[in-house]
Motif scaffolding. Structure first.
Motif, PDB file in Angstrom:
ATOM      1  N   VAL A  39       0.848  -1.195   0.000  1.00 62.33           N
ATOM      2  CA  VAL A  39       0.000   0.000   0.000  1.00 62.33           C
ATOM      3  C   VAL A  39       0.883   1.245   0.000  1.00 62.33           C
ATOM      4  O   VAL A  39       2.026   1.226   0.463  1.00 62.33           O
ATOM      5  N   THR A  40       0.353   2.325  -0.534  1.00 60.20           N
ATOM      6  CA  THR A  40       1.021   3.626  -0.492  1.00 60.20           C
ATOM      7  C   THR A  40      -0.046   4.672  -0.151  1.00 60.20           C
ATOM      8  O   THR A  40      -1.220   4.345   0.025  1.00 60.20           O
ATOM      9  N   GLY A  41       0.395   5.920  -0.104  1.00 60.07           N
ATOM     10  CA  GLY A  41      -0.562   6.991   0.099  1.00 60.07           C
ATOM     11  C   GLY A  41      -1.228   7.372  -1.213  1.00 60.07           C
ATOM     12  O   GLY A  41      -1.039   6.727  -2.236  1.00 60.07           O
ATOM     13  N   GLY A  42      -2.020   8.430  -1.169  1.00 65.38           N
ATOM     14  CA  GLY A  42      -2.678   8.920  -2.374  1.00 65.38           C
ATOM     15  C   GLY A  42      -3.888   8.095  -2.765  1.00 65.38           C
ATOM     16  O   GLY A  42      -4.207   7.073  -2.153  1.00 65.38           O
ATOM     17  N   VAL A  43      -4.544   8.545  -3.818  1.00 59.13           N
ATOM     18  CA  VAL A  43      -5.739   7.850  -4.297  1.00 59.13           C
ATOM     19  C   VAL A  43      -5.386   6.474  -4.847  1.00 59.13           C
ATOM     20  O   VAL A  43      -6.146   5.520  -4.701  1.00 59.13           O
ATOM     21  N   THR A  44      -4.207   6.341  -5.457  1.00 54.20           N
ATOM     22  CA  THR A  44      -3.793   5.033  -5.960  1.00 54.20           C
ATOM     23  C   THR A  44      -3.649   4.047  -4.807  1.00 54.20           C
ATOM     24  O   THR A  44      -4.055   2.885  -4.901  1.00 54.20           O
ATOM     25  N   GLY A  45      -3.065   4.510  -3.708  1.00 60.37           N
ATOM     26  CA  GLY A  45      -2.940   3.657  -2.532  1.00 60.37           C
ATOM     27  C   GLY A  45      -4.292   3.284  -1.952  1.00 60.37           C
ATOM     28  O   GLY A  45      -4.524   2.125  -1.575  1.00 60.37           O
ATOM     29  N   LEU A  46      -5.212   4.248  -1.887  1.00 59.74           N
ATOM     30  CA  LEU A  46      -6.560   3.968  -1.381  1.00 59.74           C
ATOM     31  C   LEU A  46      -7.283   2.983  -2.296  1.00 59.74           C
ATOM     32  O   LEU A  46      -7.960   2.057  -1.836  1.00 59.74           O
ATOM     33  N   SER A  47      -7.116   3.142  -3.600  1.00 56.37           N
ATOM     34  CA  SER A  47      -7.729   2.227  -4.565  1.00 56.37           C
ATOM     35  C   SER A  47      -7.147   0.822  -4.426  1.00 56.37           C
ATOM     36  O   SER A  47      -7.865  -0.181  -4.570  1.00 56.37           O
ATOM     37  N   ALA A  48      -5.840   0.752  -4.133  1.00 58.88           N
ATOM     38  CA  ALA A  48      -5.200  -0.548  -3.922  1.00 58.88           C
ATOM     39  C   ALA A  48      -5.756  -1.229  -2.675  1.00 58.88           C
ATOM     40  O   ALA A  48      -5.998  -2.447  -2.677  1.00 58.88           O
ATOM     41  N   ILE A  49      -5.972  -0.467  -1.611  1.00 62.34           N
ATOM     42  CA  ILE A  49      -6.547  -1.026  -0.377  1.00 62.34           C
ATOM     43  C   ILE A  49      -7.938  -1.597  -0.659  1.00 62.34           C
ATOM     44  O   ILE A  49      -8.287  -2.699  -0.207  1.00 62.34           O
ATOM     45  N   ILE A  50      -8.737  -0.844  -1.413  1.00 67.32           N
ATOM     46  CA  ILE A  50     -10.079  -1.324  -1.784  1.00 67.32           C
ATOM     47  C   ILE A  50      -9.976  -2.606  -2.605  1.00 67.32           C
ATOM     48  O   ILE A  50     -10.744  -3.554  -2.411  1.00 67.32           O
ATOM     49  N   PHE A  51      -9.004  -2.656  -3.515  1.00 70.18           N
ATOM     50  CA  PHE A  51      -8.810  -3.845  -4.354  1.00 70.18           C
ATOM     51  C   PHE A  51      -8.401  -5.055  -3.519  1.00 70.18           C
ATOM     52  O   PHE A  51      -8.932  -6.158  -3.694  1.00 70.18           O
ATOM     53  N   TYR A  52      -7.451  -4.857  -2.593  1.00 74.02           N
ATOM     54  CA  TYR A  52      -6.999  -5.977  -1.765  1.00 74.02           C
ATOM     55  C   TYR A  52      -8.128  -6.523  -0.900  1.00 74.02           C
ATOM     56  O   TYR A  52      -8.212  -7.729  -0.658  1.00 74.02           O
ATOM     57  N   ALA A  53      -9.013  -5.625  -0.423  1.00 75.73           N
ATOM     58  CA  ALA A  53     -10.073  -6.038   0.498  1.00 75.73           C
ATOM     59  C   ALA A  53     -11.319  -6.559  -0.213  1.00 75.73           C
ATOM     60  O   ALA A  53     -11.990  -7.469   0.291  1.00 75.73           O
ATOM     61  N   LYS A  55     -11.565  -6.824  -4.023  1.00 73.78           N
ATOM     62  CA  LYS A  55     -11.298  -7.255  -5.396  1.00 73.78           C
ATOM     63  C   LYS A  55     -11.963  -6.362  -6.457  1.00 73.78           C
ATOM     64  O   LYS A  55     -12.038  -6.731  -7.619  1.00 73.78           O
ATOM     65  N   ILE A  56     -12.442  -5.200  -6.047  1.00 74.57           N
ATOM     66  CA  ILE A  56     -12.918  -4.220  -7.036  1.00 74.57           C
ATOM     67  C   ILE A  56     -11.697  -3.718  -7.799  1.00 74.57           C
ATOM     68  O   ILE A  56     -10.721  -3.284  -7.178  1.00 74.57           O
ATOM     69  N   PRO A  57     -11.694  -3.776  -9.131  1.00 68.49           N
ATOM     70  CA  PRO A  57     -10.505  -3.390  -9.910  1.00 68.49           C
ATOM     71  C   PRO A  57      -9.967  -2.025  -9.497  1.00 68.49           C
ATOM     72  O   PRO A  57     -10.736  -1.076  -9.299  1.00 68.49           O
ATOM     73  N   ILE A  58      -8.674  -1.927  -9.382  1.00 70.40           N
ATOM     74  CA  ILE A  58      -8.036  -0.704  -8.900  1.00 70.40           C
ATOM     75  C   ILE A  58      -8.329   0.479  -9.813  1.00 70.40           C
ATOM     76  O   ILE A  58      -8.518   1.605  -9.346  1.00 70.40           O
ATOM     77  N   GLU A  59      -8.403   0.217 -11.138  1.00 73.62           N
ATOM     78  CA  GLU A  59      -8.644   1.323 -12.071  1.00 73.62           C
ATOM     79  C   GLU A  59     -10.046   1.906 -11.898  1.00 73.62           C
ATOM     80  O   GLU A  59     -10.270   3.100 -12.108  1.00 73.62           O
ATOM     81  N   VAL A  60     -11.017   1.075 -11.497  1.00 70.38           N
ATOM     82  CA  VAL A  60     -12.398   1.542 -11.282  1.00 70.38           C
ATOM     83  C   VAL A  60     -12.452   2.470 -10.072  1.00 70.38           C
ATOM     84  O   VAL A  60     -13.019   3.567 -10.127  1.00 70.38           O
TER      85      VAL A  60
END
Length: 311
Positions: A39-53, A55-60
């Motif tokens: 995980v990292t900060g920023g919206v990309t990091g938040l999107s990654a957290i959502i994906f890991y938890a 499985k909603i695609p990170i790009e969505v």
């Protein structure tokens, strides 16, 4: 007509390097960080957290969150701020999707781990070196990747808080969310994700600052030569640089002499040395790094001044 042509060239150059930075950023995120669930900060990091938890695609998630932030900031920041930001958001969303297709094992549906298993920290180092460099490329060419940059810009407009302070606070909150998501495992695993997330902030910000400062770094030359007029003319005409002539007095010799003072970008150092040596191989030259140079041909002084009240 020439001005519009120059402006068009600058815009094309900006978009070329912004696209290059975005591509490098998406590649690094998808190949080095995503497969190892870093995980990292920023919206990309938040999107990654959502994906890991979930499985909603990170790009969505990335596109949706940024779209909401853009709508929120539209009235505050205006369209000029938005154009390149919207371009970056759309391009990152598309490239995150494309790179995921390339690194997904068609048989298992899992991501390839190109560094092998249990190489989380090494993948973090390599990935964040790439992402930090890519963000610097984007910022140096008048671009923005959106996300928390938008939040920081809005907060900075209304409150006396620097962009860096806002970004660090938001990133810490995003990374800290991992502690409260049961899907990430027991508390030890969640704490490990947070520690890795803090490491990503350090490495990424170090690379970001290093690349941006290296690109902007300037130097100062003090040139002592009897042929000072020839050297000054060469630097002024061939390098298109201003030269300041100072009065000097030698303590040992007691002689008066002229000293040339030149401020230039660090990447121009070799060319200036070559010019000096061509004219006077025995010239005495001092080169030193300077923290910042502001004015025509260098950086702009980005400080706010108080408006004078009309009496």
């Amino acid at each position: 007509m020439n001005l519009s042509k120059n402006a068009l060239k600058r815009e094309i150059k900006d978009y070329f390097y912004i696209t290059l930075g975005i591509t490098l950023y998406s590649f690094a995120w998808t190949v080095f960080l995503l497969p190892y669930e870093i995980v990292t900060g920023g919206v990309t990091g938040l999107s990654a957290i959502i994906f890991y938890a979930t499985k909603i695609p990170i790009e969505v998630s990335y596109f949706t969150i940024n779209a909401l932030l853009l709508i929120m900031a539209l009235k505050v920041m205006g369209w000029k701020f938005m154009v390149k930001t919207v371009y970056a958001i759309v391009m990152i969303s598309i490239q995150l999707w494309l790179f995921q297709i390339l690194i997904t094992n068609p048989e298992t549906g899992e991501f390839y781990r190109i560094l092998g298993p249990n190489q989380h920290f090494m993948s973090l180092i390599i990935g964040c070196c790439f992402t930090g460099t890519s963000l610097a490329i984007v910022f140096l060419n008048n671009g923005s990747t959106g996300g928390t940059d938008i939040i920081a810009a809005v907060v900075n407009k209304f409150f006396n808080m620097t962009l860096g302070t806002v970004l660090i606070f938001v990133d810490l909150v995003i990374i800290g969310i991992c502690l409260f998501i049961p899907e990430f495992g027991d508390m030890q695993m969640r704490a490990k994700m947070v520690v890795f997330g803090l490491c990503t902030m350090v490495v990424e910000n170090f690379m970001l600052d290093y690349v941006m400062n290296a690109r902007r770094q300037s130097v100062q030359f003090l040139i002592f030569s009897k042929k000072y007029m020839d050297i000054a003319n060469a630097i002024g005409t061939e390098m298109n640089h201003g030269v300041t002539i100072l009065d000097g007095h030698g303590w040992y010799t007691g002689q008066e002499m002229k000293v040339l003072c030149v401020l230039a970008k660090k990447r121009e150092s070799v060319s200036i040395f070559r010019l000096i040596k061509t004219i006077d191989a025995n010239a005495f030259v001092s080169q030193s790094s300077v923290i910042g140079v502001y004015g025509e041909g260098f950086d702009e002084m980005k400080v706010k001044t108080k408006k004078k009240k009309n009496k």
